[in-house]
Write an enzyme that holds these catalytic residues in place. Structure first.
Site, PDB file in Angstrom:
ATOM      1  N   LYS A 130       0.871  -1.180   0.000  1.00 56.70           N
ATOM      2  CA  LYS A 130       0.000   0.000   0.000  1.00 56.70           C
ATOM      3  C   LYS A 130       0.900   1.220   0.000  1.00 56.70           C
ATOM      4  O   LYS A 130       2.024   1.164   0.502  1.00 56.70           O
ATOM      5  CB  LYS A 130      -0.879   0.015   1.254  1.00 56.70           C
ATOM      6  CG  LYS A 130      -2.104   0.879   1.115  1.00 56.70           C
ATOM      7  CD  LYS A 130      -3.201   0.139   0.388  1.00 56.70           C
ATOM      8  CE  LYS A 130      -4.420   0.986   0.150  1.00 56.70           C
ATOM      9  NZ  LYS A 130      -5.550   0.156  -0.311  1.00 56.70           N
ATOM     10  N   ASP A 170      -7.173   4.209  -4.469  1.00 49.74           N
ATOM     11  CA  ASP A 170      -7.802   4.041  -3.144  1.00 49.74           C
ATOM     12  C   ASP A 170      -8.420   5.407  -2.833  1.00 49.74           C
ATOM     13  O   ASP A 170      -8.670   6.193  -3.764  1.00 49.74           O
ATOM     14  CB  ASP A 170      -6.757   3.611  -2.101  1.00 49.74           C
ATOM     15  CG  ASP A 170      -7.387   3.104  -0.803  1.00 49.74           C
ATOM     16  OD1 ASP A 170      -7.814   1.940  -0.759  1.00 49.74           O
ATOM     17  OD2 ASP A 170      -7.484   3.880   0.181  1.00 49.74           O
TER      18      ASP A 170
END
Ligand code: NDP
Ligand code: 2IT
Length: 451
Positions: A130, A170
């Site tokens: 991430k 995201d």
């Protein structure tokens, strides 16, 4: 769970807190995982002997860097960015980028950690990562966002690649941001390869990727209901958020014959007792994705609805709840309110939207509860399918991608049932998802020896 196992979990969690001071979101994600997995590790000595849990909670590496960019007024701005490459035991690192003012290393570590097991559940060869930045895209012009993305990619491009690490979107990173990032990556490398996913359809994107996370949450929920002889049709639903995941969760619920009562953003929520139908949803898509407007504007357009400023939708009575905004948006009090109103199913579209206490409440009161790792894996799954199409240099039809998405969500459900069945009646989806994901990653790590 016996007392000795509980003691081990506590000791493990204390060690995590000591090693990662102040990273509260990361502590929370690891605690939830350890509570499911520790008893399994104890009954399978090969994992215990290999110290697998201790190895899994340490990211492979974290890259931290400065991103400087010039705004429209000529001012120089400086943000911080990260890429947490958590684990590549079963495939190249894969996971989104988040741009939000509340992004910290702790947030990205919790997201990277959960991504490892989510990606394993999809059955595709993807490790977990991430990244993101504390850059706040709200109120910025397109050119400012472009300059920020281009500056960020100058550094990030050294650490990613189609067989190394494949970022995606995201919170705060949608089609616009991915286009700027991909364009800059291509320019820096002089290669046209699928190193980012969520790309536009004319330059390597996949059909259904935009819809995939929201659609996947609904497919997963329908498998949960089917497992107890029930269905989505005719049920009422609460959704939080009004971004990518929330909007397409609403769209698929409508396809399935459910009635959507709420949506929200960080300023509050709207309640439409008549239901948010297809026409209203298409107006909302324009408002949110093109005009970048606020959810409160809905009540001006549809006066039979009501806007609740600075509130969350969890006090409204409904059958289903889909938290699709952000971490810890649903706490113990919210869970109790939902339970008191007879909620039947909660499926996490966002990552870790329920606090540990809220998840416990759902478990103890027998609510069907789908954790993020399982429920929202459809987004990254179609990202994986985008990579496959890029490698094949062949785009698939909408139907083909959607069929594969359904099949993947069904298979995740099957794995949860396999590892999470507590008795003939009940599936613990948290336990099932954690153990099924753990086994895949742990077996690969053990096979590599000590590394
Ligand atoms: P978007 O940026 O498209 O939308 C985010 C939504 O959540 C907005 O409505 C936003 O409101 C709200 N929100 C964000 N932060 C907060 C906050 N701190 N408090 C209250 N509301 C907030 O993001 P996505 O829809 O893509 O992501 C939503 C969630 O789903 C995240 O947890 C993400 O990690 C997860 N997810 C996303 C996937 C994807 O494919 N996009 C895949 C799997 C999970 P506002 O505009 O007011 O900030
Ligand atoms: O949390 C997630 O799974 C995502 N943001 C999607 C990641 C991806 O690589 O598509």
């Amino acid at each position: 769970m016996n007392g000795k196992t509980n003691e081990r979990i506590e000791k493990f969690n204390n060690w995590i807190v000591e090693r990662n001071p102040a990273e509260i979101e990361f502590h929370q994600a690891v605690r939830e995982f350890a509570e499911s997995v520790m008893p399994f590790v104890e009954s399978n000595p090969k994992y215990d002997d290999g110290h697998i849990l201790q190895r899994m909670v340490e990211p492979d590496r974290i890259i931290i860097f400065r991103v400087c960019w010039e705004d429209d007024h000529g001012h120089i701005n400086c943000n911080r960015a990260w890429r947490v490459q958590f684990n590549n035991a079963i495939g190249p690192y894969k996971g989104g980028l988040r741009f939000h003012s509340n992004v910290t290393q702790s947030v990205l570590k919790f997201l990277g950690f959960e991504q490892v097991y989510k990606n394993a559940l999809t059955g595709l060869p993807m490790g977990g990562a991430k990244g993101g930045s504390d850059f706040n895209p709200k109120g910025k012009s397109d050119r400012e966002v472009m300059r920020f993305c281009q500056s960020l990619m100058i550094e990030l491009s050294r650490h990613i690649g189609e067989d190394t690490d494949i970022p995606a979107g995201d919170i705060g990173v949608g089609a616009r941001e991915i286009s700027y990032l991909f364009g800059q990556y291509k320019r820096l490398n002089n290669r046209f390869v699928g190193t980012l996913t969520g790309k536009g359809l004319s330059y390597g994107g996949s059909l259904i990727r935009t819809e995939a996370t929201g659609y996947g949450v609904v497919y997963f929920s329908s498998y949960m209901l089917k497992n107890i002889g029930d269905r989505l049709e005719g049920k009422t639903a609460l959704i939080s958020g009004s971004g990518n995941v929330a909007i397409y969760c609403a769209e698929k619920l409508l396809h399935e014959g459910a009635k959507v009562l709420t949506l929200s953003d960080s300023s509050g929520f709207i309640h439409d007792p008549d239901g948010i139908d297809e026409d209203k949803l298409s107006w909302l898509k324009e408002l949110k994705f093109t005009e970048r407007g606020r959810i409160g504007e809905y009540v001006t357009k549809y006066p039979n609805s009501k806007f609740y400023e600075d509130e969350k939708p969890w006090n409204i009575k409904a059958d289903l709840a889909f938290p699709c905004a952000t971490q810890n948006e649903l706490d113990e009090k919210d869970a109790k309110a939902l339970i008191a109103n007879g909620i039947q199913l909660v499926a996490e579209g966002a990552n870790m939207p329920s606090s540990l206490e809220a998840a416990r409440e759902f478990h103890n009161s027998g609510v069907l509860f789908a954790p993020a790792k399982a429920a929202n894996a459809g987004g990254v799954a179609v990202s994986g399918l985008e990579q496959t199409q890029n490698s094949l240099r062949l785009p698939w039809t909408k139907e083909e991608v959607d069929d594969r998405l359904k099949h993947i969500m069904q298979n995740i459900h099957k794995q949860c049932v396999e590892y999470g069945s507590e008795d003939a009646q009940r599936v613990n989806y948290v336990k099932g998802a954690n153990i099924a994901g753990f086994v895949k990653v742990a077996d690969a790590m053990l096979a590599y020896g000590i590394a």
